[in-house]
Design an enzyme around this catalytic site. Structure first.
Site, short mmCIF file in Angstrom:
data_model
loop_
_atom_site.label_atom_id
_atom_site.label_comp_id
_atom_site.label_asym_id
_atom_site.label_seq_id
_atom_site.Cartn_x
_atom_site.Cartn_y
_atom_site.Cartn_z
N LYS A 24 8.51 -0.03 -9.12
CA LYS A 24 8.01 0.66 -10.30
C LYS A 24 7.40 1.99 -9.89
CE LYS A 24 6.82 -3.28 -13.30
NZ LYS A 24 5.70 -3.94 -14.03
N LEU A 25 7.58 3.00 -10.71
CA LEU A 25 6.96 4.30 -10.46
C LEU A 25 5.45 4.14 -10.34
CD1 LEU A 25 8.93 6.44 -13.07
CD2 LEU A 25 9.12 6.62 -10.58
N THR A 28 2.37 1.13 -4.88
CA THR A 28 1.32 0.15 -4.59
C THR A 28 0.01 0.50 -5.28
OG1 THR A 28 2.27 -0.47 -2.45
CG2 THR A 28 -0.08 -0.88 -2.76
N CYS A 29 -0.39 1.75 -5.21
CA CYS A 29 -1.68 2.17 -5.77
C CYS A 29 -1.81 1.79 -7.24
CB CYS A 29 -1.87 3.68 -5.61
SG CYS A 29 -3.34 4.29 -6.45
N GLU A 186 -15.12 -10.41 10.49
CA GLU A 186 -14.63 -9.15 11.06
C GLU A 186 -14.56 -9.27 12.58
OE1 GLU A 186 -13.24 -5.83 12.24
OE2 GLU A 186 -13.34 -6.15 10.06
N ASP A 290 1.86 6.41 3.09
CA ASP A 290 1.51 5.35 4.04
C ASP A 290 2.51 5.24 5.19
OD1 ASP A 290 -0.56 4.82 2.34
OD2 ASP A 290 -0.04 2.73 1.98
N ALA A 298 -4.13 6.68 -1.39
CA ALA A 298 -3.27 7.26 -2.43
C ALA A 298 -3.45 8.77 -2.55
CB ALA A 298 -3.57 6.59 -3.77
N HIS A 423 -30.56 18.41 -12.68
CA HIS A 423 -31.57 17.37 -12.56
C HIS A 423 -31.75 16.70 -13.92
CE1 HIS A 423 -35.32 15.36 -11.39
NE2 HIS A 423 -35.84 15.80 -12.53
#
Length: 444
Positions: A24-25, A28-29, A186, A290, A298, A423
């Site tokens: 699809k256009l 992944t993003c 991790e 990628d 992206a 501010h």
């Protein structure tokens, strides 16, 4: 994500453009990455804020709950609306979209099934796919990837996440905010290990406060289904959860697309070698996104596509500079950075000066109810030129654009600090950190 912006820019520059798309256009993003994950996080953040802090803001709610199917429905609606927008842009810019899987046959030809498309110049933008670890076979139900998690229609009771990079900490945030028991593993010695060390420490503090079980320096040996869930075998013992999410990075989609036929050089890990104009080793063939490595983001892919299109059209403006890519992580708190960390700057021989300013000293942060975190700026001690900015805290991903612009213009910290900021806003923390580089912060 990089392909369609490249196509649009090429069309704007007067080139005839065809775009080959196997799925699809938007890539992944749009469909299983940036957009749907952030839509999920928007829902979890709103629920968590009202459920845990509503009374603090004067909000009375007897019962606060969430409806995961509705969360998923909103996620899909956001994606659908943006998908329609990309389709419209293809028509607006007169770009021919060819559905199917493309394969390079020579430097001027792409084969899509029985169809052959010829052009003077080609751009490869095949993206990346999720990786796993040896002994961890993804089944889409018990052992899942981010691709599976993002399109799920329910949340598990508990989850183990392997990998504390951007994807891992974002999903840890999402599930934790929904009340899921989260264990985050991790292999390296800290969370978000590519970020500045001070940022990693701050994020760990926030995650522990949120009840996320964070374990760094853990090596995973394997995993198997056990007790209606998954048993994860590590060098520090068993870790169990109803589901296991593997978030250990992405691999280039560069095999079986004809790179050998065109003699496009790749690195051992499969990423395509390119120069600063996104040119590959084959004349007339560019590569972006990628599939070329670097920052798998992206917005980096989109910019690389624009650079490639301009190079092809003979209208170069500026080359791709990886050092100017902003990195954004939508965890809670958010993390954003650009340029070098303090450690990297010192390792590259810079004598540095650092400015650091806490959000707790900012009025808008107090109003917003999010005072944890800081803005940290690294500058060259001799010239004052900005080398890197690192933000952890509220709306960090929005605040990073100004320091990035300063670095694009090769600006100094004092110049950013002298820019008059409105501010009360969170952006004042950026201004104060810039002034703190020379010891001139006003409010701390």
């Amino acid at each position: 994500m990089g392909g369609y912006p490249a196509a649009i820019r090429a069309s704007q520059l007067g080139l005839k453009v065809a775009l080959v798309e196997s799925n699809k256009l938007g890539g992944t993003c749009l469909h299983i990455g940036c957009i749907p994950t952030k839509a999920l996080l928007e829902s979890s953040e709103l629920y968590h804020r009202v459920a845990t802090r509503g009374a603090e803001f004067g909000i009375k709610a007897e019962v606060v709950g969430y409806d995961y199917p509705r969360i998923a429905q909103r996620r899909d609606a956001v994606v659908g609306q943006l998908y329609k927008g990309v389709q419209y842009l293809m028509k607006k810019n007169k770009i021919e979209v060819i559905e199917g899987k493309g394969k390079l046959r020579d430097r001027n030809t792409i084969e899509v099934g029985a169809k052959k498309i010829t052009a003077k110049d080609l751009i490869v933008a095949t993206g990346s796919t999720v990786k796993t670890l040896p002994g961890l076979e993804l089944d889409g139900q018990f052992i899942v990837s981010s691709d599976n998690a993002v399109v799920s229609k329910e949340a598990p009771e508990s989850i183990v996440i392997i990998g504390a990079g951007a994807v891992g900490v974002e999903f840890a945030t999402f599930y934790s905010q929904l009340g899921v028991k989260v264990t985050l593993l991790e292999a390296l010695d800290r969370l978000v290990p590519l970020e500045d060390e001070d940022v990693s420490k701050e994020l760990l503090t926030a995650f522990k406060k949120a009840g996320i079980d964070c374990r760094a320096g853990v090596k995973v040996k394997g995993a198997k289904k056990a007790r209606d869930g998954v048993s994860v075998d590590t060098d520090q013992g068993e870790v169990w959860g109803k589901q296991l999410l593997v978030a250990v990075g992405r691999a280039a989609v560069s095999k079986e697309i004809g790179l050998d036929a065109v003699k496009v050089e790749t690195y051992p890990n499969g990423f395509i070698k390119v120069d600063e104009w996104m040119r590959t080793s084959a004349e007339g063939v560019h590569a972006i996104g990628d599939v070329v490595g670097g920052y798998l983001l992206a917005h980096a892919a989109s910019h690389e596509g624009i650079v490639a299109a301009e190079d092809i059209a003979g209208q170069r403006l500026a080359p791709m500079e990886q050092d100017l890519v902003t990195r954004c992580t939508y965890s809670h708190p958010q993390v954003a950075s650009v340029g070098m960390t303090e450690k990297q700057a010192r390792e590259k021989g810079h004598e540095v000066k650092v400015g650091k300013f806490p959000f707790s000293a900012i009025g808008r942060a107090q109003i917003h109810g999010e005072t944890a975190g800081f803005v940290k700026m690294v500058a060259d001690a001799k010239t004052g030129q900005m080398l890197g900015t690192h933000i952890v805290g509220p709306e960090a991903t929005e605040l990073i654009a100004e320091p990035a612009l300063t670095q694009l213009f090769q600006g100094d910290a004092w110049e950013l600090g002298r820019n008059i900021h409105p501010h009360p806003t969170l952006s004042e923390a950026v201004m104060e950190a810039a002034m703190a580089v020379d010891g001139h912060a006003i409010h701390f």
